[in-house]
Design a protein around this motif. Structure first.
Motif, PDB file in Angstrom:
ATOM      1  N   VAL A   1       0.848  -1.204   0.000  1.00 58.56           N
ATOM      2  CA  VAL A   1       0.000   0.000   0.000  1.00 58.56           C
ATOM      3  C   VAL A   1       0.879   1.249   0.000  1.00 58.56           C
ATOM      4  O   VAL A   1       1.721   1.418   0.877  1.00 58.56           O
ATOM      5  N   ASP A   2       0.670   2.098  -1.011  1.00 58.33           N
ATOM      6  CA  ASP A   2       1.433   3.346  -1.099  1.00 58.33           C
ATOM      7  C   ASP A   2       0.590   4.580  -0.795  1.00 58.33           C
ATOM      8  O   ASP A   2       1.131   5.646  -0.529  1.00 58.33           O
ATOM      9  N   GLU A   3      -0.726   4.450  -0.840  1.00 61.96           N
ATOM     10  CA  GLU A   3      -1.631   5.586  -0.698  1.00 61.96           C
ATOM     11  C   GLU A   3      -1.330   6.404   0.557  1.00 61.96           C
ATOM     12  O   GLU A   3      -1.489   5.928   1.677  1.00 61.96           O
ATOM     13  N   GLY A   4      -0.848   7.635   0.353  1.00 61.02           N
ATOM     14  CA  GLY A   4      -0.592   8.552   1.450  1.00 61.02           C
ATOM     15  C   GLY A   4       0.750   8.394   2.123  1.00 61.02           C
ATOM     16  O   GLY A   4       1.129   9.229   2.949  1.00 61.02           O
ATOM     17  N   TYR A   5       1.490   7.350   1.792  1.00 64.07           N
ATOM     18  CA  TYR A   5       2.746   7.073   2.506  1.00 64.07           C
ATOM     19  C   TYR A   5       3.782   8.174   2.282  1.00 64.07           C
ATOM     20  O   TYR A   5       4.332   8.718   3.246  1.00 64.07           O
ATOM     21  N   ALA A   6       4.081   8.493   1.031  1.00 64.72           N
ATOM     22  CA  ALA A   6       5.135   9.470   0.729  1.00 64.72           C
ATOM     23  C   ALA A   6       4.818  10.829   1.337  1.00 64.72           C
ATOM     24  O   ALA A   6       5.685  11.467   1.946  1.00 64.72           O
ATOM     25  N   GLN A   7       3.579  11.264   1.199  1.00 71.81           N
ATOM     26  CA  GLN A   7       3.191  12.569   1.742  1.00 71.81           C
ATOM     27  C   GLN A   7       3.322  12.581   3.265  1.00 71.81           C
ATOM     28  O   GLN A   7       3.850  13.526   3.848  1.00 71.81           O
ATOM     29  N   THR A   8       2.843  11.527   3.910  1.00 68.98           N
ATOM     30  CA  THR A   8       2.927  11.459   5.373  1.00 68.98           C
ATOM     31  C   THR A   8       4.374  11.424   5.825  1.00 68.98           C
ATOM     32  O   THR A   8       4.750  12.099   6.790  1.00 68.98           O
ATOM     33  N   SER A   9       5.206  10.659   5.130  1.00 67.23           N
ATOM     34  CA  SER A   9       6.627  10.586   5.470  1.00 67.23           C
ATOM     35  C   SER A   9       7.284  11.964   5.377  1.00 67.23           C
ATOM     36  O   SER A   9       8.020  12.371   6.289  1.00 67.23           O
ATOM     37  N   GLU A  10       7.004  12.687   4.290  1.00 69.92           N
ATOM     38  CA  GLU A  10       7.556  14.036   4.129  1.00 69.92           C
ATOM     39  C   GLU A  10       7.062  14.979   5.224  1.00 69.92           C
ATOM     40  O   GLU A  10       7.829  15.777   5.773  1.00 69.92           O
ATOM     41  N   GLU A  11       5.785  14.886   5.543  1.00 65.87           N
ATOM     42  CA  GLU A  11       5.211  15.748   6.587  1.00 65.87           C
ATOM     43  C   GLU A  11       5.831  15.448   7.947  1.00 65.87           C
ATOM     44  O   GLU A  11       6.133  16.370   8.716  1.00 65.87           O
ATOM     45  N   MET A  12       6.018  14.164   8.263  1.00 68.69           N
ATOM     46  CA  MET A  12       6.603  13.803   9.554  1.00 68.69           C
ATOM     47  C   MET A  12       8.062  14.256   9.648  1.00 68.69           C
ATOM     48  O   MET A  12       8.491  14.746  10.699  1.00 68.69           O
ATOM     49  N   THR A  13       8.800  14.142   8.552  1.00 70.75           N
ATOM     50  CA  THR A  13      10.188  14.610   8.559  1.00 70.75           C
ATOM     51  C   THR A  13      10.237  16.115   8.779  1.00 70.75           C
ATOM     52  O   THR A  13      11.003  16.604   9.614  1.00 70.75           O
ATOM     53  N   ALA A  14       9.407  16.861   8.059  1.00 68.80           N
ATOM     54  CA  ALA A  14       9.365  18.316   8.219  1.00 68.80           C
ATOM     55  C   ALA A  14       8.951  18.701   9.639  1.00 68.80           C
ATOM     56  O   ALA A  14       9.523  19.616  10.238  1.00 68.80           O
ATOM     57  N   MET A  15       7.978  17.983  10.178  1.00 66.64           N
ATOM     58  CA  MET A  15       7.513  18.277  11.531  1.00 66.64           C
ATOM     59  C   MET A  15       8.605  17.967  12.558  1.00 66.64           C
ATOM     60  O   MET A  15       8.837  18.741  13.481  1.00 66.64           O
TER      61      MET A  15
ATOM     62  N   ARG B   1       1.672  10.555  16.362  1.00 65.33           N
ATOM     63  CA  ARG B   1       0.941   9.383  16.863  1.00 65.33           C
ATOM     64  C   ARG B   1      -0.061   8.874  15.817  1.00 65.33           C
ATOM     65  O   ARG B   1      -0.230   7.669  15.642  1.00 65.33           O
ATOM     66  N   MET B   2      -0.710   9.779  15.088  1.00 63.99           N
ATOM     67  CA  MET B   2      -1.644   9.384  14.035  1.00 63.99           C
ATOM     68  C   MET B   2      -0.898   8.696  12.897  1.00 63.99           C
ATOM     69  O   MET B   2      -1.363   7.689  12.362  1.00 63.99           O
ATOM     70  N   ALA B   3       0.269   9.218  12.529  1.00 66.41           N
ATOM     71  CA  ALA B   3       1.073   8.591  11.470  1.00 66.41           C
ATOM     72  C   ALA B   3       1.514   7.193  11.899  1.00 66.41           C
ATOM     73  O   ALA B   3       1.518   6.257  11.083  1.00 66.41           O
ATOM     74  N   GLN B   4       1.850   7.021  13.165  1.00 72.68           N
ATOM     75  CA  GLN B   4       2.223   5.693  13.670  1.00 72.68           C
ATOM     76  C   GLN B   4       1.049   4.727  13.535  1.00 72.68           C
ATOM     77  O   GLN B   4       1.222   3.573  13.124  1.00 72.68           O
ATOM     78  N   LYS B   5      -0.127   5.195  13.873  1.00 76.15           N
ATOM     79  CA  LYS B   5      -1.331   4.356  13.771  1.00 76.15           C
ATOM     80  C   LYS B   5      -1.568   3.943  12.316  1.00 76.15           C
ATOM     81  O   LYS B   5      -1.827   2.767  12.021  1.00 76.15           O
ATOM     82  N   LEU B   6      -1.477   4.898  11.394  1.00 80.16           N
ATOM     83  CA  LEU B   6      -1.651   4.585   9.979  1.00 80.16           C
ATOM     84  C   LEU B   6      -0.582   3.616   9.495  1.00 80.16           C
ATOM     85  O   LEU B   6      -0.865   2.732   8.678  1.00 80.16           O
ATOM     86  N   GLY B   7       0.623   3.772   9.987  1.00 80.79           N
ATOM     87  CA  GLY B   7       1.702   2.859   9.625  1.00 80.79           C
ATOM     88  C   GLY B   7       1.373   1.431  10.008  1.00 80.79           C
ATOM     89  O   GLY B   7       1.547   0.502   9.203  1.00 80.79           O
ATOM     90  N   ARG B   8       0.886   1.240  11.219  1.00 80.51           N
ATOM     91  CA  ARG B   8       0.512  -0.115  11.678  1.00 80.51           C
ATOM     92  C   ARG B   8      -0.653  -0.670  10.864  1.00 80.51           C
ATOM     93  O   ARG B   8      -0.695  -1.853  10.561  1.00 80.51           O
ATOM     94  N   GLU B   9      -1.604   0.196  10.514  1.00 79.46           N
ATOM     95  CA  GLU B   9      -2.808  -0.251   9.812  1.00 79.46           C
ATOM     96  C   GLU B   9      -2.606  -0.456   8.314  1.00 79.46           C
ATOM     97  O   GLU B   9      -3.266  -1.312   7.727  1.00 79.46           O
ATOM     98  N   ARG B  10      -1.715   0.325   7.675  1.00 77.24           N
ATOM     99  CA  ARG B  10      -1.634   0.329   6.214  1.00 77.24           C
ATOM    100  C   ARG B  10      -0.259   0.013   5.627  1.00 77.24           C
ATOM    101  O   ARG B  10      -0.168  -0.736   4.665  1.00 77.24           O
TER     102      ARG B  10
END
Length: 108
Positions: free
Chosen positions: A23-37, A79-88
């Motif tokens: 599953v790639d949906e949303g992964y790259a964007q979330t990864s970039e956002e988490m790095t920036a954050m 924490r939300m990104a971690q949850k999505l990581g486990r789920e997707r």
């Protein structure tokens, strides 16, 4: 990609090793956002990340101290990104936290 510029030890390394799902949906964007954050968090020192064709990835983030690591872990968006990581996005992962006591290297 570059090697993170860290201060003289001691500092903390958070090593995140993961195996991706298909599953790639949303992964790259979330990864970039988490790095920036993370880069904007107090105590953040740098990050290095790579993923192989087989889906195995290793990301190492560097922090001033354990308090900084705990504060980043508590950020709601993280924490939300971690949850999505486990789920997707991850079939498996392991997070290791270590204190760096010594470093050495060279650059040309």
């Amino acid at each position: 990609m570059s090697i993170a510029k860290t201060p003289p030890p001691p500092y903390v390394a958070v090593i995140f090793t993961s195996l991706r799902t298909s599953v790639d949906e949303g992964y790259a964007q979330t990864s970039e956002e988490m790095t920036a954050m993370a880069e904007g968090q107090p105590g953040f020192l740098g990050v290095e990340s790579n993923r192989g064709a087989d889906g195995l990835g290793i990301t190492v983030s560097y922090w001033r101290d354990m308090e900084s690591v705990r504060a980043w872990k508590a950020v709601a968006e993280h924490r939300m990104a971690q949850k999505l990581g486990r789920e997707r996005w991850y079939r498996a992962y392991c997070t290791r936290v270590a204190v760096v006591e010594r470093e050495y290297g060279f650059s040309v």
